[in-house]
Design a protein around this motif. Structure first.
Motif, PDB file in Angstrom:
ATOM      1  N   LEU A 143       0.869  -1.179   0.000  1.00  0.00           N
ATOM      2  CA  LEU A 143       0.000   0.000   0.000  1.00  0.00           C
ATOM      3  C   LEU A 143       0.906   1.228   0.000  1.00  0.00           C
ATOM      4  O   LEU A 143       1.666   1.443   0.934  1.00  0.00           O
ATOM      5  CB  LEU A 143      -0.907  -0.020   1.238  1.00  0.00           C
ATOM      6  N   ASP A 144       0.850   1.971  -1.086  1.00  0.00           N
ATOM      7  CA  ASP A 144       1.837   3.034  -1.298  1.00  0.00           C
ATOM      8  C   ASP A 144       1.218   4.413  -1.220  1.00  0.00           C
ATOM      9  O   ASP A 144       1.018   5.085  -2.224  1.00  0.00           O
ATOM     10  CB  ASP A 144       2.535   2.834  -2.647  1.00  0.00           C
ATOM     11  N   GLY A 145       0.921   4.835  -0.002  1.00  0.00           N
ATOM     12  CA  GLY A 145       0.538   6.225   0.199  1.00  0.00           C
ATOM     13  C   GLY A 145      -0.946   6.485   0.068  1.00  0.00           C
ATOM     14  O   GLY A 145      -1.773   5.602   0.284  1.00  0.00           O
ATOM     15  N   SER A 146      -1.260   7.694  -0.333  1.00  0.00           N
ATOM     16  CA  SER A 146      -2.648   8.147  -0.394  1.00  0.00           C
ATOM     17  C   SER A 146      -3.403   7.357  -1.463  1.00  0.00           C
ATOM     18  O   SER A 146      -2.812   6.716  -2.326  1.00  0.00           O
ATOM     19  CB  SER A 146      -2.686   9.627  -0.757  1.00  0.00           C
ATOM     20  N   GLU A 147      -4.725   7.481  -1.433  1.00  0.00           N
ATOM     21  CA  GLU A 147      -5.545   6.722  -2.387  1.00  0.00           C
ATOM     22  C   GLU A 147      -5.208   7.088  -3.829  1.00  0.00           C
ATOM     23  O   GLU A 147      -4.994   6.206  -4.672  1.00  0.00           O
ATOM     24  CB  GLU A 147      -7.025   6.971  -2.091  1.00  0.00           C
ATOM     25  N   VAL A 148      -5.107   8.387  -4.102  1.00  0.00           N
ATOM     26  CA  VAL A 148      -4.828   8.813  -5.484  1.00  0.00           C
ATOM     27  C   VAL A 148      -3.434   8.352  -5.904  1.00  0.00           C
ATOM     28  O   VAL A 148      -3.243   7.761  -6.978  1.00  0.00           O
ATOM     29  CB  VAL A 148      -4.946  10.349  -5.598  1.00  0.00           C
ATOM     30  N   GLY A 149      -2.446   8.606  -5.019  1.00  0.00           N
ATOM     31  CA  GLY A 149      -1.059   8.248  -5.345  1.00  0.00           C
ATOM     32  C   GLY A 149      -0.888   6.744  -5.478  1.00  0.00           C
ATOM     33  O   GLY A 149      -0.232   6.248  -6.403  1.00  0.00           O
ATOM     34  N   ASN A 150      -1.469   5.996  -4.557  1.00  0.00           N
ATOM     35  CA  ASN A 150      -1.347   4.548  -4.600  1.00  0.00           C
ATOM     36  C   ASN A 150      -1.936   3.984  -5.897  1.00  0.00           C
ATOM     37  O   ASN A 150      -1.314   3.160  -6.570  1.00  0.00           O
ATOM     38  CB  ASN A 150      -2.081   3.921  -3.405  1.00  0.00           C
ATOM     39  N   ASP A 151      -3.130   4.454  -6.254  1.00  0.00           N
ATOM     40  CA  ASP A 151      -3.793   3.878  -7.433  1.00  0.00           C
ATOM     41  C   ASP A 151      -3.052   4.226  -8.720  1.00  0.00           C
ATOM     42  O   ASP A 151      -3.030   3.425  -9.662  1.00  0.00           O
ATOM     43  CB  ASP A 151      -5.251   4.332  -7.488  1.00  0.00           C
ATOM     44  N   ARG A 152      -2.400   5.408  -8.739  1.00  0.00           N
ATOM     45  CA  ARG A 152      -1.590   5.754  -9.909  1.00  0.00           C
ATOM     46  C   ARG A 152      -0.346   4.862  -9.954  1.00  0.00           C
ATOM     47  O   ARG A 152      -0.004   4.300 -10.993  1.00  0.00           O
ATOM     48  CB  ARG A 152      -1.189   7.233  -9.836  1.00  0.00           C
ATOM     49  N   PHE A 153       0.315   4.700  -8.806  1.00  0.00           N
ATOM     50  CA  PHE A 153       1.527   3.886  -8.720  1.00  0.00           C
ATOM     51  C   PHE A 153       1.222   2.416  -9.014  1.00  0.00           C
ATOM     52  O   PHE A 153       2.007   1.721  -9.645  1.00  0.00           O
ATOM     53  CB  PHE A 153       2.097   4.037  -7.297  1.00  0.00           C
ATOM     54  N   ARG A 154       0.064   1.964  -8.568  1.00  0.00           N
ATOM     55  CA  ARG A 154      -0.324   0.555  -8.738  1.00  0.00           C
ATOM     56  C   ARG A 154      -1.030   0.298 -10.069  1.00  0.00           C
ATOM     57  O   ARG A 154      -1.344  -0.848 -10.385  1.00  0.00           O
ATOM     58  CB  ARG A 154      -1.243   0.123  -7.591  1.00  0.00           C
ATOM     59  N   GLY A 155      -1.322   1.376 -10.795  1.00  0.00           N
ATOM     60  CA  GLY A 155      -1.864   1.215 -12.137  1.00  0.00           C
ATOM     61  C   GLY A 155      -3.286   0.711 -12.189  1.00  0.00           C
ATOM     62  O   GLY A 155      -3.694   0.126 -13.202  1.00  0.00           O
ATOM     63  N   ALA A 156      -4.070   0.941 -11.100  1.00  0.00           N
ATOM     64  CA  ALA A 156      -5.449   0.450 -11.113  1.00  0.00           C
ATOM     65  C   ALA A 156      -6.303   1.225 -10.119  1.00  0.00           C
ATOM     66  O   ALA A 156      -5.974   1.259  -8.936  1.00  0.00           O
ATOM     67  CB  ALA A 156      -5.480  -1.042 -10.765  1.00  0.00           C
ATOM     68  N   PRO A 157      -7.405   1.822 -10.589  1.00  0.00           N
ATOM     69  CA  PRO A 157      -8.300   2.469  -9.639  1.00  0.00           C
ATOM     70  C   PRO A 157      -8.896   1.437  -8.685  1.00  0.00           C
ATOM     71  O   PRO A 157      -9.165   0.298  -9.089  1.00  0.00           O
ATOM     72  CB  PRO A 157      -9.397   3.080 -10.542  1.00  0.00           C
ATOM     73  N   GLY A 158      -9.049   1.814  -7.442  1.00  0.00           N
ATOM     74  CA  GLY A 158      -9.617   0.878  -6.463  1.00  0.00           C
ATOM     75  C   GLY A 158      -8.575   0.047  -5.736  1.00  0.00           C
ATOM     76  O   GLY A 158      -8.899  -0.683  -4.793  1.00  0.00           O
ATOM     77  N   ALA A 159      -7.301   0.147  -6.172  1.00  0.00           N
ATOM     78  CA  ALA A 159      -6.247  -0.682  -5.550  1.00  0.00           C
ATOM     79  C   ALA A 159      -6.074  -0.334  -4.069  1.00  0.00           C
ATOM     80  O   ALA A 159      -5.880  -1.213  -3.234  1.00  0.00           O
ATOM     81  CB  ALA A 159      -4.930  -0.506  -6.304  1.00  0.00           C
ATOM     82  N   TYR A 160      -6.145   0.963  -3.754  1.00  0.00           N
ATOM     83  CA  TYR A 160      -5.960   1.390  -2.352  1.00  0.00           C
ATOM     84  C   TYR A 160      -7.046   0.785  -1.471  1.00  0.00           C
ATOM     85  O   TYR A 160      -6.756   0.181  -0.442  1.00  0.00           O
ATOM     86  CB  TYR A 160      -5.998   2.921  -2.288  1.00  0.00           C
ATOM     87  N   ARG A 161      -8.290   0.968  -1.883  1.00  0.00           N
ATOM     88  CA  ARG A 161      -9.396   0.466  -1.057  1.00  0.00           C
ATOM     89  C   ARG A 161      -9.340  -1.054  -0.938  1.00  0.00           C
ATOM     90  O   ARG A 161      -9.626  -1.620   0.121  1.00  0.00           O
ATOM     91  CB  ARG A 161     -10.735   0.892  -1.645  1.00  0.00           C
ATOM     92  N   GLY A 162      -8.988  -1.708  -2.027  1.00  0.00           N
ATOM     93  CA  GLY A 162      -8.901  -3.174  -1.993  1.00  0.00           C
ATOM     94  C   GLY A 162      -7.799  -3.651  -1.057  1.00  0.00           C
ATOM     95  O   GLY A 162      -7.976  -4.603  -0.295  1.00  0.00           O
ATOM     96  N   ALA A 163      -6.653  -2.970  -1.102  1.00  0.00           N
ATOM     97  CA  ALA A 163      -5.528  -3.372  -0.242  1.00  0.00           C
ATOM     98  C   ALA A 163      -5.866  -3.151   1.227  1.00  0.00           C
ATOM     99  O   ALA A 163      -5.586  -3.996   2.087  1.00  0.00           O
ATOM    100  CB  ALA A 163      -4.278  -2.595  -0.629  1.00  0.00           C
ATOM    101  N   LEU A 164      -6.476  -1.994   1.513  1.00  0.00           N
ATOM    102  CA  LEU A 164      -6.828  -1.693   2.899  1.00  0.00           C
ATOM    103  C   LEU A 164      -7.878  -2.689   3.414  1.00  0.00           C
ATOM    104  O   LEU A 164      -7.790  -3.165   4.555  1.00  0.00           O
ATOM    105  CB  LEU A 164      -7.347  -0.254   3.001  1.00  0.00           C
ATOM    106  N   ALA A 165      -8.837  -3.032   2.564  1.00  0.00           N
ATOM    107  CA  ALA A 165      -9.834  -4.038   2.964  1.00  0.00           C
ATOM    108  C   ALA A 165      -9.140  -5.377   3.233  1.00  0.00           C
ATOM    109  O   ALA A 165      -9.476  -6.086   4.195  1.00  0.00           O
ATOM    110  CB  ALA A 165     -10.884  -4.187   1.867  1.00  0.00           C
ATOM    111  N   GLY A 166      -8.158  -5.722   2.387  1.00  0.00           N
ATOM    112  CA  GLY A 166      -7.427  -6.983   2.576  1.00  0.00           C
ATOM    113  C   GLY A 166      -6.696  -7.007   3.913  1.00  0.00           C
ATOM    114  O   GLY A 166      -6.692  -8.023   4.621  1.00  0.00           O
ATOM    115  N   ILE A 167      -6.090  -5.869   4.277  1.00  0.00           N
ATOM    116  CA  ILE A 167      -5.402  -5.780   5.575  1.00  0.00           C
ATOM    117  C   ILE A 167      -6.413  -5.965   6.707  1.00  0.00           C
ATOM    118  O   ILE A 167      -6.185  -6.726   7.657  1.00  0.00           O
ATOM    119  CB  ILE A 167      -4.677  -4.421   5.699  1.00  0.00           C
ATOM    120  N   ARG A 168      -7.541  -5.265   6.588  1.00  0.00           N
ATOM    121  CA  ARG A 168      -8.564  -5.358   7.652  1.00  0.00           C
ATOM    122  C   ARG A 168      -9.102  -6.785   7.774  1.00  0.00           C
ATOM    123  O   ARG A 168      -9.326  -7.282   8.882  1.00  0.00           O
ATOM    124  CB  ARG A 168      -9.702  -4.381   7.361  1.00  0.00           C
ATOM    125  N   HIS A 169      -9.312  -7.456   6.644  1.00  0.00           N
ATOM    126  CA  HIS A 169      -9.816  -8.835   6.699  1.00  0.00           C
ATOM    127  C   HIS A 169      -8.798  -9.755   7.385  1.00  0.00           C
ATOM    128  O   HIS A 169      -9.179 -10.627   8.164  1.00  0.00           O
ATOM    129  CB  HIS A 169     -10.133  -9.354   5.289  1.00  0.00           C
TER     130      HIS A 169
END
Ligand code: SF4
Length: 401
Positions: A143-169
């Protein structure tokens, strides 16, 4: 890996016995104290994201002819007989491999600690429980930073929310989990906000990675932070460890993939906590810095063996032709022999460095990106004065708090 929390507070964590034991850096033909190396296994090239810096150069559909289930089981049998302590399932995205849970279970049943490196976006509540039930020792989620920055770095919208949900699960399933953050021009400004997130979410472990220019990241040299920023980041993380300790925040903080951190850290300790300097120095010497091809190896989805996950242009052979243990212990394998005795081969600043016993020349993949395999690692932020063999006065390590 430099476990700042362990070295600053004395709290020991999983993996520290491998990292800092007296024999951690000593091997005979790649075997230390009767154990094989820690192995990273890129189980598939397939990934549902498209990260800018992906060292595997992962693709949406993966590769044809990836190791079959039967080949994978035979590989794990060999690792178990070779007393490999840890098998890191990586990718691509390892959860895209259908038999992943079976392979994790199979490794755990044979005494290997299975750990998983994931982008987290596929870890539902049920998946987290399955990982836990299979015996997964640890899941590292990027998980690389803010939602906007992470999704740009990860090349996919929704990556931040998905990663954070994965951590919480994982947290609610009782699956040990940690956050992985890569320092780069895209993420550097988010360092403080990530530390706040780690605290708010009560994430027990956070690993801060320096960039390695390989795979899709091989052209990212210009997108890396400056040497001064890298140095400042390590000092800020030291400050964060002390702050967490003071306020009872239980997160363990590590830095990864730049062994110059060990030297900076040692001199910080020497100036600010001299009473523990000898102990810290002994632990760092035990670790020995970069252990690619020594106590750390990698196998890809086709079974090719490498000295580490970044050195992808130098295959040592394939487990389809002979077992990993045979490749790893072959005394006539020239690259392994040279990596295990690299001191006289290193060039430039690494060749003249007085701290090889703590760094061991850092990463050859980064050296290759800038020069040749044995040239200096361009990400070393220590000054010429600071790496001098006779240096006893180390300037510029201010108290970070
Ligand atoms: S000069 Fe090379 S060996 Fe020395 S600390 Fe820097 S990267 Fe490590």
């Amino acid at each position: 890996m430099l476990n700042l929390t362990r070295l600053l507070t004395g709290i020991s964590a999983d993996g520290d016995s491998l990292r800092y034991s007296p024999h951690a850096a000593q091997t005979k033909h790649g075997v230390s104290s009767g154990r094989g190396p820690v192995v990273v296994w890129n189980v598939t090239r397939a990934c549902n994201l498209n990260c800018l810096h992906c060292y595997s150069n992962a693709t949406a559909s993966g590769d044809a002819d990836e190791l079959s289930h039967e080949e994978a089981l035979a590989f794990i049998d060999d690792l178990a007989a070779f007393h490999v302590p840890v098998l890191l399932f990586s990718g691509g995205e390892p959860l895209l491999r259908e038999d992943l849970f079976t392979l994790i279970e199979y490794a755990a049943a044979r005494g290997i600690r299975p750990v998983v490196s994931s982008n987290g976006t596929l870890i539902t509540e049920e998946t987290a429980h399955r990982l836990q039930r299979a015996g997964t020792g640890y899941v590292g989620i990027s998980l690389d930073g803010s939602e906007v920055g992470n999704d740009r770095f990860r090349g996919a919208p929704g990556a931040y929310r998905g990663a954070l949900a994965g951590i919480r699960h994982c947290l609610s399933a009782g699956q040990k989990v940690g956050l992985r953050f890569t320092l780069s021009r895209h993420t550097y400004e988010d360092l403080d906000s990530i530390l706040r997130l780690i605290e708010e979410e009560r994430i027990p472990r956070a690993c801060f990675y320096h960039l390695v220019y390989t795979g899709r990241g091989q052209h990212l040299r210009e997108e890396d932070i400056t040497r001064q920023e890298a140095r400042d980041a390590v000092l800020r993380l030291i400050k964060a460890v002390l702050d967490f300790q003071r306020r009872g925040v239980g997160t363990e903080i590590l830095t990864v993939d730049n062994h110059a951190d060990s030297i900076l850290f040692y001199h910080y300790i020497k100036e600010n906590h001299p009473e523990t300097a000898d102990t810290v120095l002994a632990l760092l010497q035990n670790n020995g810095g970069n252990r690619s091809g020594v106590a750390f190896g990698c196998v890809d989805w086709h079974g090719h063996v490498y000295p580490d996950q970044f050195t992808r242009d130098r295959s040592l052979g394939t487990i389809r032709e002979r077992p990993f243990s045979a490749i790893w212990t072959d005394p006539d394998e020239p690259l392994l022999a040279s990596l295990r005795n690299r001191g006289s081969l290193l060039k430039g600043r690494c060749g003249e460095c007085g701290w090889l016993n703590l760094c061991n020349g850092n990463f050859r993949a980064r050296a290759t990106a800038e020069g040749d395999f044995w040239s200096e690692d361009p990400s070393c932020y220590l000054t010429d004065e600071e790496i001098r063999p006779d240096n006893r006065l180390f300037a510029g390590v201010p108290r970070p708090c």
